[in-house]
Every structure is written in structure tokens, then in C-alpha cells.
Design a protein around this motif. Structure first.
Motif, PDB file in Angstrom:
ATOM      1  N   ASP A 128      20.392  30.197  78.247  1.00  0.00           N
ATOM      2  CA  ASP A 128      21.618  30.854  77.787  1.00  0.00           C
ATOM      3  C   ASP A 128      22.759  29.847  77.850  1.00  0.00           C
ATOM      4  O   ASP A 128      22.642  28.796  78.488  1.00  0.00           O
ATOM      5  CB  ASP A 128      21.927  32.089  78.640  1.00  0.00           C
ATOM      6  N   ASP A 129      23.872  30.184  77.173  1.00  0.00           N
ATOM      7  CA  ASP A 129      25.014  29.258  77.193  1.00  0.00           C
ATOM      8  C   ASP A 129      25.695  29.233  78.548  1.00  0.00           C
ATOM      9  O   ASP A 129      26.094  28.178  79.034  1.00  0.00           O
ATOM     10  CB  ASP A 129      26.006  29.580  76.052  1.00  0.00           C
ATOM     11  N   LEU A 130      25.837  30.407  79.168  1.00  0.00           N
ATOM     12  CA  LEU A 130      26.473  30.420  80.482  1.00  0.00           C
ATOM     13  C   LEU A 130      26.082  31.652  81.260  1.00  0.00           C
ATOM     14  O   LEU A 130      25.582  32.633  80.702  1.00  0.00           O
ATOM     15  CB  LEU A 130      28.005  30.381  80.362  1.00  0.00           C
ATOM     16  N   ARG A 148      23.495  35.975  71.664  1.00  0.00           N
ATOM     17  CA  ARG A 148      23.529  34.922  70.666  1.00  0.00           C
ATOM     18  C   ARG A 148      23.835  33.559  71.296  1.00  0.00           C
ATOM     19  O   ARG A 148      23.466  32.515  70.772  1.00  0.00           O
ATOM     20  CB  ARG A 148      24.643  35.227  69.631  1.00  0.00           C
ATOM     21  N   GLY A 149      24.530  33.571  72.432  1.00  0.00           N
ATOM     22  CA  GLY A 149      25.037  32.321  73.006  1.00  0.00           C
ATOM     23  C   GLY A 149      23.958  31.315  73.349  1.00  0.00           C
ATOM     24  O   GLY A 149      24.195  30.106  73.344  1.00  0.00           O
ATOM     25  N   ASP A 162      28.068  34.227  83.899  1.00  0.00           N
ATOM     26  CA  ASP A 162      29.438  34.545  84.340  1.00  0.00           C
ATOM     27  C   ASP A 162      29.364  35.493  85.541  1.00  0.00           C
ATOM     28  O   ASP A 162      29.309  35.056  86.689  1.00  0.00           O
ATOM     29  CB  ASP A 162      30.199  35.144  83.147  1.00  0.00           C
ATOM     30  N   THR A 163      29.272  36.798  85.293  1.00  0.00           N
ATOM     31  CA  THR A 163      29.102  37.733  86.422  1.00  0.00           C
ATOM     32  C   THR A 163      27.653  37.748  86.908  1.00  0.00           C
ATOM     33  O   THR A 163      27.369  38.213  88.008  1.00  0.00           O
ATOM     34  CB  THR A 163      29.464  39.163  85.992  1.00  0.00           C
ATOM     35  N   GLY A 164      26.736  37.310  86.058  1.00  0.00           N
ATOM     36  CA  GLY A 164      25.315  37.319  86.402  1.00  0.00           C
ATOM     37  C   GLY A 164      24.591  38.570  85.934  1.00  0.00           C
ATOM     38  O   GLY A 164      23.372  38.688  86.106  1.00  0.00           O
ATOM     39  N   LYS A 165      25.310  39.506  85.282  1.00  0.00           N
ATOM     40  CA  LYS A 165      24.656  40.760  84.872  1.00  0.00           C
ATOM     41  C   LYS A 165      23.566  40.531  83.826  1.00  0.00           C
ATOM     42  O   LYS A 165      22.478  41.094  83.912  1.00  0.00           O
ATOM     43  CB  LYS A 165      25.703  41.737  84.325  1.00  0.00           C
ATOM     44  N   THR A 166      23.874  39.699  82.844  1.00  0.00           N
ATOM     45  CA  THR A 166      22.881  39.416  81.801  1.00  0.00           C
ATOM     46  C   THR A 166      21.660  38.735  82.420  1.00  0.00           C
ATOM     47  O   THR A 166      20.511  39.133  82.169  1.00  0.00           O
ATOM     48  CB  THR A 166      23.503  38.499  80.717  1.00  0.00           C
ATOM     49  N   SER A 180      26.950  42.379  75.656  1.00  0.00           N
ATOM     50  CA  SER A 180      27.675  43.063  76.731  1.00  0.00           C
ATOM     51  C   SER A 180      29.174  43.051  76.507  1.00  0.00           C
ATOM     52  O   SER A 180      29.890  43.872  77.069  1.00  0.00           O
ATOM     53  CB  SER A 180      27.358  42.433  78.091  1.00  0.00           C
ATOM     54  N   ARG A 181      29.654  42.105  75.694  1.00  0.00           N
ATOM     55  CA  ARG A 181      31.100  42.056  75.455  1.00  0.00           C
ATOM     56  C   ARG A 181      31.366  42.561  74.047  1.00  0.00           C
ATOM     57  O   ARG A 181      31.236  41.833  73.084  1.00  0.00           O
ATOM     58  CB  ARG A 181      31.641  40.643  75.688  1.00  0.00           C
ATOM     59  N   GLN A 195      33.843  43.004  79.478  1.00  0.00           N
ATOM     60  CA  GLN A 195      32.431  43.325  79.568  1.00  0.00           C
ATOM     61  C   GLN A 195      32.255  44.835  79.585  1.00  0.00           C
ATOM     62  O   GLN A 195      32.883  45.532  80.363  1.00  0.00           O
ATOM     63  CB  GLN A 195      31.818  42.714  80.829  1.00  0.00           C
TER      64      GLN A 195
HETATM   65  O1  LIG Z   1      26.924  36.672  83.297  1.00  0.00           O
HETATM   66  P1  LIG Z   1      27.488  37.698  82.379  1.00  0.00           P
HETATM   67  O2  LIG Z   1      28.780  38.281  82.911  1.00  0.00           O
HETATM   68  O3  LIG Z   1      26.510  38.771  82.003  1.00  0.00           O
HETATM   69  O4  LIG Z   1      27.972  36.961  81.044  1.00  0.00           O
HETATM   70  C1  LIG Z   1      27.230  35.964  80.410  1.00  0.00           C
HETATM   71  C2  LIG Z   1      26.763  36.441  79.071  1.00  0.00           C
HETATM   72  O5  LIG Z   1      27.908  36.875  78.279  1.00  0.00           O
HETATM   73  C3  LIG Z   1      27.868  36.237  77.012  1.00  0.00           C
HETATM   74  O6  LIG Z   1      27.076  36.956  76.090  1.00  0.00           O
HETATM   75  P2  LIG Z   1      27.622  38.237  75.295  1.00  0.00           P
HETATM   76  O7  LIG Z   1      27.029  39.478  75.897  1.00  0.00           O
HETATM   77  O8  LIG Z   1      29.103  38.197  75.207  1.00  0.00           O
HETATM   78  O9  LIG Z   1      27.004  38.111  73.858  1.00  0.00           O
HETATM   79  P3  LIG Z   1      26.853  36.855  72.878  1.00  0.00           P
HETATM   80  O10 LIG Z   1      25.901  35.898  73.535  1.00  0.00           O
HETATM   81  O11 LIG Z   1      26.308  37.452  71.644  1.00  0.00           O
HETATM   82  O12 LIG Z   1      28.209  36.239  72.694  1.00  0.00           O
HETATM   83  C4  LIG Z   1      27.205  34.912  77.302  1.00  0.00           C
HETATM   84  O13 LIG Z   1      26.603  34.375  76.122  1.00  0.00           O
HETATM   85  C5  LIG Z   1      26.145  35.272  78.312  1.00  0.00           C
HETATM   86  O14 LIG Z   1      24.949  35.716  77.694  1.00  0.00           O
END
Ligand SMILES: O=P(O)(O)OC[C@H]1O[C@H](OP(=O)(O)OP(=O)(O)O)[C@H](O)[C@@H]1O
Ligand SMILES: [Mg+2]
Length: 170
Positions: free
Chosen positions: A103-105, A43-44, A107-111, A68-69, A75
Motif C-alpha cells: 500500500d502507499d501508506l 487505489r493507493g 495512517d491509523t492502521g485500520k485498512t 475508507s475516505r 475517514q
Molecule cells: O491506515 P488508514 O487510516 O486506514 O489509512 C491508510 C489508507 O487510506 C488511504 O486509502 P483510501 O481508503 O483513502 O483509498 P484510496 O487508496 O483509494 O485513496 C491510503 O491509500 C491507505 O490505503
């Protein structure tokens, strides 16, 4: 598996700041197109994708829905709830050339790495980046340290602040 995540620092972002940063992202990628479509990671990614699509005049918006969270910050297993539509993947040779992923950000890069597997030639843009995920994005605006938790405006609300002279609460 969930990772222990207990960031020590916080980075709260207001709506105004987020809008400026998302618009700055649009500026930064404006010379990298043309882009035929945006793939927004929900959603971010929905909010920055709206700003970028407005600034760059991109009207074809697709989503990939990833969660993922499941327990706020921790996570867990990464779940793809909706894939990218085939007609968007098939654009420009089937590897995402001409597609802008937002995407909004990172973080670990998994998404980001999951989406890169689907669209390896797409341009990947996030508003914020942490060091572990940074190599997976082509363009971002602000980097924060890995032990910082970013608070987005849609996760916050106005709250009373006790006067400084009262000392720390609790
Ligand atoms: O680099 P990563 O460690 O994978 O984290 C980044 C992802 O985590 C959050 O999404 P989340 O899965 O929490 O879902 P959301 O966008 O619905 O809040 C964020 O919006 C990124 O998509
Ligand atoms: Mg997300």
C-alpha cells in the motif's frame, strides 16, 4: 464514524521522489522473499505495487479494493469493494505466507488491520507510515508524524507560485 483529521503539517511527494521511495521499498524487502504474489490495496497501492513488481520480478498481482475516505481526508466507514481472490489466499497454507501486501501508506492502521485479518502471515509493506499504523507494517521507508498529511503526486498538479516578495496570498 468519521474522525476529525486536520493535519497541521504537509508532506508533498513528487513523482520522482515517490519512484525513488518505492524502489527503496523494493530493495528493503528484497531479502524477505521469495514472494509468490503481490496483493495490492487499491487505489493507493497500485503505483508502488507496479514499481515493486518490476524490481522483484513478481508477475502475479492481485488486488483488494478498500475505500475508507469518502470525503477526501475524513475517514468514514471502511468498505471492502473487492476481496482477495481465493486462489491467492489459499497459497502456502491459506494465511498469506509468501504473499506481499503493498500500500502507499499506513495512517491509523485500520485498512492494514482489515487486510491482516485476511492474510495474517503476509509480509506487509508500505512506502510511508504514521506512528499509529506503524506496528501493523513489516517494512516501510519513511515515517511522518501523525499530524502530517501526505500529498501524493497523483493528487497534485503544477500551479503558479506567487513571488516571495509579494507576501502571503489571501
Ligand atoms: O491506515 P488508514 O487510516 O486506514 O489509512 C491508510 C489508507 O487510506 C488511504 O486509502 P483510501 O481508503 O483513502 O483509498 P484510496 O487508496 O483509494 O485513496 C491510503 O491509500 C491507505 O490505503
Ligand atoms: Mg488506500
Amino acid at each position: 464514524m468519521s474522525e476529525p483529521t486536520s493535519p497541521e503539517k504537509i508532506f508533498p511527494v513528487s513523482w520522482d521522489q515517490f519512484h525513488r521511495d518505492a524502489r527503496a521499498l523494493a530493495w528493503r524487502i528484497s531479502g524477505d522473499g521469495p514472494f509468490e504474489a503481490i496483493v495490492c490495496i487499491t487505489r493507493g497501492g497500485l503505483v508502488p505495487a507496479a514499481v515493486v513488481s518490476r524490481e522483484l520480478g513478481i508477475r502475479l498481482i492481485e488486488t483488494i479494493c478498500i475505500a475508507s475516505r469518502h470525503n477526501y481526508r475524513d475517514q468514514g466507514e471502511l468498505m471492502i469493494l473487492k476481496q482477495v481472490a481465493k486462489d491467492v489466499v489459499d497459497k502456502a497454507g491459506g494465511k498469506g505466507a509468501g504473499v506481499l501486501v503493498v500500500d502507499d501508506l499506513v495512517d491509523t492502521g485500520k485498512t492494514a488491520s482489515v487486510v491482516r485479518d485476511i492474510l495474517p502471515d503476509a509480509h506487509f509493506a508500505t512506502v510511508y507510515a504514521k506512528p499509529k499504523g506503524r506496528p501493523l507494517v513489516d517494512t516501510f521507508i519513511t515515517e511522518v508524524s501523525q499530524d502530517t498529511w501526505i500529498y501524493f503526486p497523483w493528487d497534485m498538479g503544477l500551479a503558479f507560485q506567487p513571488p516571495i516578495a509579494k507576501g502571503p496570498v489571501g
